[in-house]
Motif scaffolding. Structure first.
Motif, PDB file in Angstrom:
ATOM      1  N   GLN A  40       0.835  -1.197   0.000  1.00  0.00           N
ATOM      2  CA  GLN A  40       0.000   0.000   0.000  1.00  0.00           C
ATOM      3  C   GLN A  40       0.873   1.251   0.000  1.00  0.00           C
ATOM      4  O   GLN A  40       1.983   1.247   0.536  1.00  0.00           O
ATOM      5  N   GLN A  41       0.360   2.317  -0.598  1.00  0.00           N
ATOM      6  CA  GLN A  41       1.110   3.565  -0.639  1.00  0.00           C
ATOM      7  C   GLN A  41       1.068   4.265   0.720  1.00  0.00           C
ATOM      8  O   GLN A  41       0.022   4.284   1.368  1.00  0.00           O
ATOM      9  N   PRO A  42       2.181   4.839   1.149  1.00  0.00           N
ATOM     10  CA  PRO A  42       2.179   5.576   2.417  1.00  0.00           C
ATOM     11  C   PRO A  42       1.465   6.917   2.264  1.00  0.00           C
ATOM     12  O   PRO A  42       1.417   7.493   1.172  1.00  0.00           O
ATOM     13  N   GLY A  43       0.899   7.404   3.344  1.00  0.00           N
ATOM     14  CA  GLY A  43       0.213   8.689   3.313  1.00  0.00           C
ATOM     15  C   GLY A  43       0.271   9.346   4.677  1.00  0.00           C
ATOM     16  O   GLY A  43       0.847   8.810   5.629  1.00  0.00           O
ATOM     17  N   LYS A  44      -0.352  10.518   4.768  1.00  0.00           N
ATOM     18  CA  LYS A  44      -0.375  11.276   6.015  1.00  0.00           C
ATOM     19  C   LYS A  44      -1.798  11.312   6.553  1.00  0.00           C
ATOM     20  O   LYS A  44      -2.712  11.836   5.900  1.00  0.00           O
ATOM     21  N   ALA A  45      -1.974  10.765   7.749  1.00  0.00           N
ATOM     22  CA  ALA A  45      -3.305  10.600   8.323  1.00  0.00           C
ATOM     23  C   ALA A  45      -4.037  11.928   8.504  1.00  0.00           C
ATOM     24  O   ALA A  45      -5.240  12.020   8.261  1.00  0.00           O
ATOM     25  N   GLU A  46      -3.315  12.986   8.917  1.00  0.00           N
ATOM     26  CA  GLU A  46      -3.977  14.276   9.159  1.00  0.00           C
ATOM     27  C   GLU A  46      -4.587  14.821   7.868  1.00  0.00           C
ATOM     28  O   GLU A  46      -5.713  15.323   7.849  1.00  0.00           O
ATOM     29  N   LYS A  47      -3.826  14.709   6.780  1.00  0.00           N
ATOM     30  CA  LYS A  47      -4.331  15.167   5.491  1.00  0.00           C
ATOM     31  C   LYS A  47      -5.510  14.306   5.036  1.00  0.00           C
ATOM     32  O   LYS A  47      -6.471  14.810   4.450  1.00  0.00           O
ATOM     33  N   GLY A  48      -5.424  13.019   5.307  1.00  0.00           N
ATOM     34  CA  GLY A  48      -6.499  12.120   4.917  1.00  0.00           C
ATOM     35  C   GLY A  48      -7.791  12.436   5.630  1.00  0.00           C
ATOM     36  O   GLY A  48      -8.873  12.415   5.025  1.00  0.00           O
ATOM     37  N   TYR A  49      -7.711  12.734   6.910  1.00  0.00           N
ATOM     38  CA  TYR A  49      -8.906  13.094   7.675  1.00  0.00           C
ATOM     39  C   TYR A  49      -9.540  14.365   7.126  1.00  0.00           C
ATOM     40  O   TYR A  49     -10.761  14.434   6.935  1.00  0.00           O
ATOM     41  N   GLU A  50      -8.723  15.356   6.856  1.00  0.00           N
ATOM     42  CA  GLU A  50      -9.245  16.629   6.343  1.00  0.00           C
ATOM     43  C   GLU A  50      -9.913  16.438   4.984  1.00  0.00           C
ATOM     44  O   GLU A  50     -10.989  16.995   4.726  1.00  0.00           O
ATOM     45  N   TYR A  51      -9.309  15.634   4.133  1.00  0.00           N
ATOM     46  CA  TYR A  51      -9.898  15.399   2.810  1.00  0.00           C
ATOM     47  C   TYR A  51     -11.190  14.601   2.934  1.00  0.00           C
ATOM     48  O   TYR A  51     -12.161  14.843   2.205  1.00  0.00           O
ATOM     49  N   LEU A  52     -11.217  13.671   3.866  1.00  0.00           N
ATOM     50  CA  LEU A  52     -12.394  12.843   4.065  1.00  0.00           C
ATOM     51  C   LEU A  52     -13.613  13.676   4.437  1.00  0.00           C
ATOM     52  O   LEU A  52     -14.720  13.426   3.948  1.00  0.00           O
ATOM     53  N   ILE A  53     -13.436  14.690   5.283  1.00  0.00           N
ATOM     54  CA  ILE A  53     -14.588  15.445   5.785  1.00  0.00           C
ATOM     55  C   ILE A  53     -14.825  16.762   5.053  1.00  0.00           C
ATOM     56  O   ILE A  53     -15.863  17.388   5.238  1.00  0.00           O
ATOM     57  N   THR A  54     -13.863  17.180   4.195  1.00  0.00           N
ATOM     58  CA  THR A  54     -14.055  18.451   3.473  1.00  0.00           C
ATOM     59  C   THR A  54     -13.728  18.352   1.990  1.00  0.00           C
ATOM     60  O   THR A  54     -13.915  19.321   1.255  1.00  0.00           O
ATOM     61  N   GLY A  55     -13.242  17.206   1.513  1.00  0.00           N
ATOM     62  CA  GLY A  55     -12.757  17.086   0.139  1.00  0.00           C
ATOM     63  C   GLY A  55     -13.867  17.013  -0.901  1.00  0.00           C
ATOM     64  O   GLY A  55     -15.043  16.805  -0.588  1.00  0.00           O
ATOM     65  N   ASN A  56     -13.464  17.146  -2.159  1.00  0.00           N
ATOM     66  CA  ASN A  56     -14.421  17.183  -3.280  1.00  0.00           C
ATOM     67  C   ASN A  56     -14.393  15.892  -4.093  1.00  0.00           C
ATOM     68  O   ASN A  56     -14.499  15.930  -5.313  1.00  0.00           O
ATOM     69  N   ASP A 102     -21.454  27.093  -4.105  1.00  0.00           N
ATOM     70  CA  ASP A 102     -21.361  26.190  -2.966  1.00  0.00           C
ATOM     71  C   ASP A 102     -22.358  25.042  -3.141  1.00  0.00           C
ATOM     72  O   ASP A 102     -23.564  25.261  -3.285  1.00  0.00           O
ATOM     73  N   MET A 103     -21.839  23.815  -3.109  1.00  0.00           N
ATOM     74  CA  MET A 103     -22.667  22.630  -3.307  1.00  0.00           C
ATOM     75  C   MET A 103     -22.551  21.699  -2.100  1.00  0.00           C
ATOM     76  O   MET A 103     -21.457  21.491  -1.571  1.00  0.00           O
ATOM     77  N   VAL A 104     -23.666  21.141  -1.677  1.00  0.00           N
ATOM     78  CA  VAL A 104     -23.676  20.149  -0.601  1.00  0.00           C
ATOM     79  C   VAL A 104     -23.600  18.764  -1.233  1.00  0.00           C
ATOM     80  O   VAL A 104     -24.461  18.392  -2.040  1.00  0.00           O
ATOM     81  N   VAL A 105     -22.550  18.018  -0.890  1.00  0.00           N
ATOM     82  CA  VAL A 105     -22.323  16.698  -1.503  1.00  0.00           C
ATOM     83  C   VAL A 105     -22.241  15.632  -0.419  1.00  0.00           C
ATOM     84  O   VAL A 105     -21.840  15.905   0.712  1.00  0.00           O
ATOM     85  N   PRO A 106     -22.627  14.385  -0.739  1.00  0.00           N
ATOM     86  CA  PRO A 106     -22.477  13.295   0.228  1.00  0.00           C
ATOM     87  C   PRO A 106     -21.017  12.889   0.384  1.00  0.00           C
ATOM     88  O   PRO A 106     -20.211  13.067  -0.529  1.00  0.00           O
ATOM     89  N   THR A 107     -20.673  12.337   1.533  1.00  0.00           N
ATOM     90  CA  THR A 107     -19.305  11.879   1.793  1.00  0.00           C
ATOM     91  C   THR A 107     -19.325  10.406   2.213  1.00  0.00           C
ATOM     92  O   THR A 107     -20.377   9.798   2.397  1.00  0.00           O
ATOM     93  N   CYS A 108     -18.137   9.854   2.402  1.00  0.00           N
ATOM     94  CA  CYS A 108     -17.995   8.461   2.833  1.00  0.00           C
ATOM     95  C   CYS A 108     -18.661   8.201   4.183  1.00  0.00           C
ATOM     96  O   CYS A 108     -19.025   7.059   4.502  1.00  0.00           O
ATOM     97  N   LEU A 109     -18.825   9.268   4.991  1.00  0.00           N
ATOM     98  CA  LEU A 109     -19.370   9.082   6.330  1.00  0.00           C
ATOM     99  C   LEU A 109     -20.863   8.803   6.326  1.00  0.00           C
ATOM    100  O   LEU A 109     -21.442   8.508   7.379  1.00  0.00           O
ATOM    101  N   GLN A 110     -21.506   8.879   5.154  1.00  0.00           N
ATOM    102  CA  GLN A 110     -22.893   8.432   5.058  1.00  0.00           C
ATOM    103  C   GLN A 110     -23.004   6.988   5.557  1.00  0.00           C
ATOM    104  O   GLN A 110     -23.949   6.628   6.244  1.00  0.00           O
ATOM    105  N   CYS A 111     -22.037   6.168   5.173  1.00  0.00           N
ATOM    106  CA  CYS A 111     -22.055   4.741   5.532  1.00  0.00           C
ATOM    107  C   CYS A 111     -21.028   4.385   6.598  1.00  0.00           C
ATOM    108  O   CYS A 111     -21.210   3.407   7.321  1.00  0.00           O
ATOM    109  N   HIS A 112     -19.946   5.172   6.687  1.00  0.00           N
ATOM    110  CA  HIS A 112     -18.815   4.772   7.523  1.00  0.00           C
ATOM    111  C   HIS A 112     -18.665   5.607   8.787  1.00  0.00           C
ATOM    112  O   HIS A 112     -17.550   5.848   9.257  1.00  0.00           O
ATOM    113  N   ALA A 113     -19.772   6.034   9.353  1.00  0.00           N
ATOM    114  CA  ALA A 113     -19.771   6.703  10.658  1.00  0.00           C
ATOM    115  C   ALA A 113     -21.152   6.518  11.270  1.00  0.00           C
ATOM    116  O   ALA A 113     -22.157   6.442  10.563  1.00  0.00           O
TER     117      ALA A 113
END
Length: 463
Positions: A40-56, A102-113
């Protein structure tokens, strides 16, 4: 030191004993099959969290102004977000589209939270999601709401076209028989059937034959992924996990250029997911009973589900159908509809230096059990409401329901409090006699006495 050595010896004995039992019952050709790891590719958890809850990663949705009118005010800012994101539920996000709207879009947390008690647990599968009424939802969303939007705000409607076309294609064919189960596998099938595998561009007509059955699943906890060598209950998601994690992007993606841009962020998202730890059991634990349960677990369960603690090991085993015996519709759907396996394995997702691929199998992966106490209902289809039922098939109700408005948890049986019914009762009653919804199989705890089951459950609370 003595206790650790004893547990280690018991572990070896248990592995040998269970292997012998499996061979005796099913023969040498039906042994559990280990899944090899994928880099698996390495990544940065802090950036991943921010993208998960605010990304496009989903780029089309409702215009924010219109959304606020129809949705009203929400309660709670569980993610402590700021700005417009603080005003929408945790399963949504506000982005600016290419037109600056400004658009309201669904995120992964619909199912994963999921909210448990008063706390939001990211990574806990949402067992209260409702796919049982999508035909009605389709009428409201695509035939009423968006028609109003198109009339009163045509410029803003342009940013909603991609998600509207997806909703129209999938919602009428996404409906589950009961609420509380997930239709993610069906959603993926319906979406890829409308997309060119090489370009990912949308086709109004279907490009693949779509099966009739909507197979229900329960959403597995994200924190288990750090241990797993393959994704999904069937273990058929191999290679780069980031490619699978970004699949929500195909809801609105334009082409592979957009997909590649989104993909850049998912090594970080994976790093964040791998950083999530399971929540600790919320009540007192009988430590002496849990120690007894640990020894029983090592003897009875560890061959498939692994060992835990400092030196714990997870074997990543696929369990053949004839051994596990649970409802087979999920993996059979994968096997009997090879056009979708082929689509994925010839698609953009299977390209580059970090490809992903699907490898079907006649059976299911034995999952890690970290945080299992909070992940009810159980089995891959959410058909068993408590851990007590997992370890004793006689305590699995045929027809049952739980309160979705004010749910309560049973910390003794470990799982949701539920009501049994004499027969089916529509979408609010889980009907285990339906294909795909069966609660049979995994009978390995049936030969235990009640005291041993109680001890194992007490141990499972500690994981």
């Amino acid at each position: 030191m003595y206790r650790k050595q004893t547990i280690g010896i018991l572990c070896i004995i248990a592995f040998i004993a269970l292997s012998a039992t499996v061979t005796e019952k099913f023969g040498n050709n039906l042994k559990p099959e280990p899944i090899p790891p994928s880099q698996q590719q390495p990544g940065k958890a802090e950036k991943g969290y921010e993208y998960l809850i605010t990304g496009n990663y989903v780029s089309s949705g409702f215009p924010y102004k219109f959304y606020r009118i129809i949705a009203g005010k929400k309660k709670g800012n569980y993610l402590n977000r700021t700005g417009k994101n603080a005003t929408v539920p945790f399963g949504f996000n506000v982005i600016k589209n290419e037109q600056g709207i400004d658009m309201v879009v669904p995120t992964c947390l619909q199912c994963h939270a999921q909210v448990f008690g008063k706390h939001l647990y990211i990574g806990l599968g949402n067992s209260f999601i409702d796919f049982s009424n999508t035909e009605k939802q389709n009428t409201i969303l695509t035939n009423t709401t968006f028609q109003i939007l198109k009339t009163i705000a045509p410029k803003q409607f342009e940013g909603s076209k991609a998600i509207v076309q997806s909703f129209k294609a999938v919602y009428p064919n996404l409906q589950t028989k009961v609420r509380g189960v997930n239709a993610a596998d069906r959603l993926a099938m319906l979406l890829v059937a409308h997309r060119n595998p090489v370009t990912l561009q949308w086709s109004d007509s279907t490009l693949l034959t779509i099966p009739e059955e909507v197979v229900p699943t329960d959403v597995p906890a994200w924190w288990l992924l750090k241990k797993k060598n393959a994704m999904f209950y069937t273990g058929f998601g191999r290679g780069d996990f980031g490619k699978f994690l970004m699949l929500s992007n195909i809801l609105t993606v334009k082409d592979t250029t957009e997909a590649a841009e989104v993909y850049k962020h998912f090594a970080d998202v994976l790093a964040y997911i791998q950083s999530i730890e399971p929540p600790k059991y919320a009540k007192p634990i009988n430590k002496e009973l849990a120690m007894e349960g640990e020894l029983l677990f090592i003897t009875k369960c560890s061959k498939c589900h692994g060992t835990y603690g400092t030196n714990g090991q997870y074997p990543n085993l696929l369990i053949p159908e004839k051994i596990i015996g649970t409802d087979s519709l999920l993996f059979k759907t994968n096997q009997q509809n090879p056009q979708f396996i082929q689509w994925f394995n010839e698609s953009w997702f299977a390209t580059s230096n970090h490809p992903a691929k699907l490898v079907p199998y006649n059976g299911y992966i034995a999952p890690p059990l970290d945080g299992v106490w909070i992940t009810a209902p159980y089995f891959h289809n959410g058909s068993v409401p408590t851990l007590e039922g997992v370890l004793n098939s006689k305590k699995r109700p045929t027809y049952w329901s739980r309160d979705f408005t004010k749910p309560s948890y049973n910390y003794t049986a470990v799982g949701w409090n539920y009501t049994t019914h004499k027969n089916t009762g529509g979408r609010k009653v889980y009907n285990t006699t339906l294909p795909g919804y069966g609660n049979y199989g995994h009978n390995f705890g049936d030969d235990l006495v009640d005291a041993d089951r109680k001890a194992i459950i007490e141990y499972l609370k500690t994981l």
